[in-house]
Design an enzyme around this catalytic site. Structure first.
Site, PDB file in Angstrom:
ATOM      1  N   HIS A  86       0.950  -1.283   0.240  1.00 22.63           N
ATOM      2  CA  HIS A  86       0.283   0.143  -0.100  1.00 22.63           C
ATOM      3  C   HIS A  86       0.865   0.898  -0.067  1.00 22.63           C
ATOM      4  O   HIS A  86       1.909   1.587   0.924  1.00 22.63           O
ATOM      5  CB  HIS A  86      -1.299  -0.036   0.752  1.00 22.63           C
ATOM      6  CG  HIS A  86      -1.492   1.618   1.272  1.00 22.63           C
ATOM      7  ND1 HIS A  86      -2.561   1.679   1.309  1.00 22.63           N
ATOM      8  CD2 HIS A  86      -1.884   2.629   1.697  1.00 22.63           C
ATOM      9  CE1 HIS A  86      -3.306   2.855   0.796  1.00 22.63           C
ATOM     10  NE2 HIS A  86      -2.502   3.414   1.534  1.00 22.63           N
ATOM     11  N   ASP A 165     -14.753   2.866   6.895  1.00 24.18           N
ATOM     12  CA  ASP A 165     -13.600   3.340   6.861  1.00 24.18           C
ATOM     13  C   ASP A 165     -14.492   4.318   5.845  1.00 24.18           C
ATOM     14  O   ASP A 165     -14.506   5.757   5.547  1.00 24.18           O
ATOM     15  CB  ASP A 165     -13.079   2.875   6.339  1.00 24.18           C
ATOM     16  CG  ASP A 165     -11.753   4.013   5.391  1.00 24.18           C
ATOM     17  OD1 ASP A 165     -11.395   4.672   6.024  1.00 24.18           O
ATOM     18  OD2 ASP A 165     -11.153   3.279   4.701  1.00 24.18           O
ATOM     19  N   ARG A 172     -13.192  12.939   7.115  1.00 24.54           N
ATOM     20  CA  ARG A 172     -12.267  13.947   7.061  1.00 24.54           C
ATOM     21  C   ARG A 172     -11.932  14.936   6.445  1.00 24.54           C
ATOM     22  O   ARG A 172     -11.634  15.539   6.140  1.00 24.54           O
ATOM     23  CB  ARG A 172     -11.323  12.425   7.146  1.00 24.54           C
ATOM     24  CG  ARG A 172     -10.845  11.926   8.309  1.00 24.54           C
ATOM     25  CD  ARG A 172     -10.398  10.665   8.568  1.00 24.54           C
ATOM     26  NE  ARG A 172      -9.104  11.109   8.398  1.00 24.54           N
ATOM     27  CZ  ARG A 172      -8.614   9.928   7.308  1.00 24.54           C
ATOM     28  NH1 ARG A 172      -9.252   8.695   6.703  1.00 24.54           N
ATOM     29  NH2 ARG A 172      -7.488  10.436   7.048  1.00 24.54           N
ATOM     30  N   SER A 187      -7.670   4.300   9.019  1.00 23.08           N
ATOM     31  CA  SER A 187      -8.091   4.121   7.694  1.00 23.08           C
ATOM     32  C   SER A 187      -7.655   2.716   6.383  1.00 23.08           C
ATOM     33  O   SER A 187      -7.805   2.537   6.045  1.00 23.08           O
ATOM     34  CB  SER A 187      -8.022   5.428   7.105  1.00 23.08           C
ATOM     35  OG  SER A 187      -8.306   5.164   5.798  1.00 23.08           O
ATOM     36  N   LYS A 191      -8.222  -1.405   5.992  1.00 23.56           N
ATOM     37  CA  LYS A 191      -8.828  -2.016   4.943  1.00 23.56           C
ATOM     38  C   LYS A 191      -7.923  -3.257   4.367  1.00 23.56           C
ATOM     39  O   LYS A 191      -8.308  -3.963   3.654  1.00 23.56           O
ATOM     40  CB  LYS A 191      -9.348  -0.978   3.595  1.00 23.56           C
ATOM     41  CG  LYS A 191      -9.913  -0.363   3.963  1.00 23.56           C
ATOM     42  CD  LYS A 191      -9.781   0.841   2.698  1.00 23.56           C
ATOM     43  CE  LYS A 191      -8.880   1.973   2.856  1.00 23.56           C
ATOM     44  NZ  LYS A 191      -8.975   3.506   2.432  1.00 23.56           N
TER      45      LYS A 191
END
Length: 427
Positions: A86, A165, A172, A187, A191
């Site tokens: 990620h 989320d 946000r 967050s 996931k």
């Protein structure tokens, strides 16, 4: 039904620098997902978290509650281990495209559940959709079948993963609480943990074109996410990487796909190759395959073969020509010398203004729009040399893109910037 807590009490606890109990956290995430806690109340709590922080126990419980709000994927039926990456997002960050098939060469499954772009950072799915016929939306069974057959998938994350989320992320964005490290970390990790991967490598960007401008803050975010992953039983490591200048020589959807193909063909810009190889080594090491020759798989065509199989499996034609912009315009150097700086954020904003990105999540994007970079920091230029070529389907966008690039390149006598793209490792 009678609610277990009063949301005003929960907000007050965090406003007054208190620690939220596990029960308060479980309840508030569930109640927000159900619509019992209103957006303005969650906004107040998010701001209290932004201002007063959370400890490791709170962040871990908050993450677990977000995971519990939806479904979890299970890759245990696969015949090979899973490893994922990620990135916190940057300008010209197309690394997922060559990385997923490269890692899959070594019998490690790569479930790259990706997103779309918002603002100046490009979305992986937007890039992939520049490929003729390719589709982003796969069922869970299709994802599993493709991971077993091909070994890599790049696709949209299902709506069932961490729905809390999704709601909180949108909130946000409009309440100036995006930068809160507990909220960023939970967050991302809710996931990724819900996705069910065995191992995860985080690419945490630092610099002008990144979400985290400051190395110490990036290190804190990386450490928080590595701890969350490890606590949840996912083998996790993080690389802090330089995003003060754009990655590679392109920012924009089809342009970045072409650059990824260059890397898979054994060429491509040195920084893109360096980061792809570094992340592949980390992903493979965490999956128990630490002694393989990653570079060889780029050079000998094995990674390209995996890419083509992955594209075909999702309905795409890997041999179809990529779309090309009808309109281009060059920006030229105004002086002789060495490029000493190039602001990655400016390049990202220019690509966005040309049509490569979106201001709201429902906006369309142009596959052809973007910025091609001809010279990078450290390179010598002569007055009149091309610095950038702008690409778009809508030439009326050129002026606003040129405005943002007018002062983005500094030309001087010598370049003092970092020599390596990888600044640090945490894990």
């Amino acid at each position: 039904m009678t609610e277990a807590f009063d949301v005003v009490d929960v907000i007050r606890t965090k406003r007054d620098k208190g620690e939220l109990s596990p029960e308060q956290i479980d309840w508030v995430i569930d109640a927000y997902t159900r619509g019992v806690v209103a957006d303005e109340q969650m906004s107040a709590l998010a701001m209290a978290i932004f201002l007063n922080g959370m400890n490791r126990q709170e962040i871990a419980r908050w993450t677990a509650a977000m995971i519990a709000s939806g479904e979890r994927m299970d890759f245990s039926s696969l015949s090979r281990p899973t490893s994922d990456k990620h990135s916190t997002g940057g300008v010209g960050d197309k690394i997922t495209l060559p990385l997923a098939p490269l890692v899959a060469v070594f019998d490690v499954a790569v479930p790259q559940l990706s997103g779309r772009g918002l603002g100046h950072t490009g979305g992986t799915l937007d890039k992939m959709e520049a490929i003729s016929g390719w589709r982003a939306d796969l069922s869970n069974q299709e994802i599993l079948d493709q991971l077993e057959d091909v070994g890599a998938v790049i696709c949209a994350a299902g709506a069932g993963l961490a729905p809390a989320d999704k709601k909180l992320y949108a909130l946000r964005d409009i309440t100036s609480t995006v930068e809160a490290i507990p909220l960023i970390a939970s967050s991302i990790m809710s996931k990724k943990i819900a996705e069910g991967t065995d191992a995860l490598v985080l690419d945490v960007k630092v610099g002008a074109g990144a979400f985290m401008k400051d190395l110490d803050m990036a290190r804190e975010l990386a450490r928080t996410m590595v701890d969350l992953g490890s606590d949840a039983g996912v083998k996790t490591a993080a690389l802090l990487t330089n995003m003060s200048v754009p990655l590679g020589l392109t920012a924009g959807n089809a342009l970045e796909v072409q650059e990824s193909l260059d890397v898979l063909a054994g060429g491509g810009p040195a920084d893109v190759v360096e980061l792809t190889v570094a992340l592949a080594r980390e992903m493979l090491a965490l999956a128990g395959k630490g002694d393989v020759d990653v570079e060889a798989a780029l050079k000998d065509g094995r990674a390209m073969d995996k890419w083509k199989a992955m594209i075909r499996a999702q309905g795409g034609d890997p041999d179809a020509p990529l779309p090309v912009a009808e309109h281009t315009e060059d920006i030229l150097a105004q002086a002789d010398g060495v490029i000493t700086d190039m602001d990655a954020l400016d390049v990202g904003v220019a690509a966005w203004r040309l049509g490569a990105g979106r201001a709201r999540k429902e906006d369309p994007v142009q596959a052809v729009a973007g910025v091609q970079i001809h010279k990078k920091p450290g390179e010598r230029v002569a007055k009149g040399d091309k610095l950038f070529t702008l690409h778009t389907a809508t030439p009326e966008r050129f002026e606003r893109a040129k405005e943002v690039l007018a002062d983005t390149v500094a030309i001087g006598n010598a370049y003092e910037g970092p020599k390596s793209i990888v600044l640090d490792r945490i894990g």
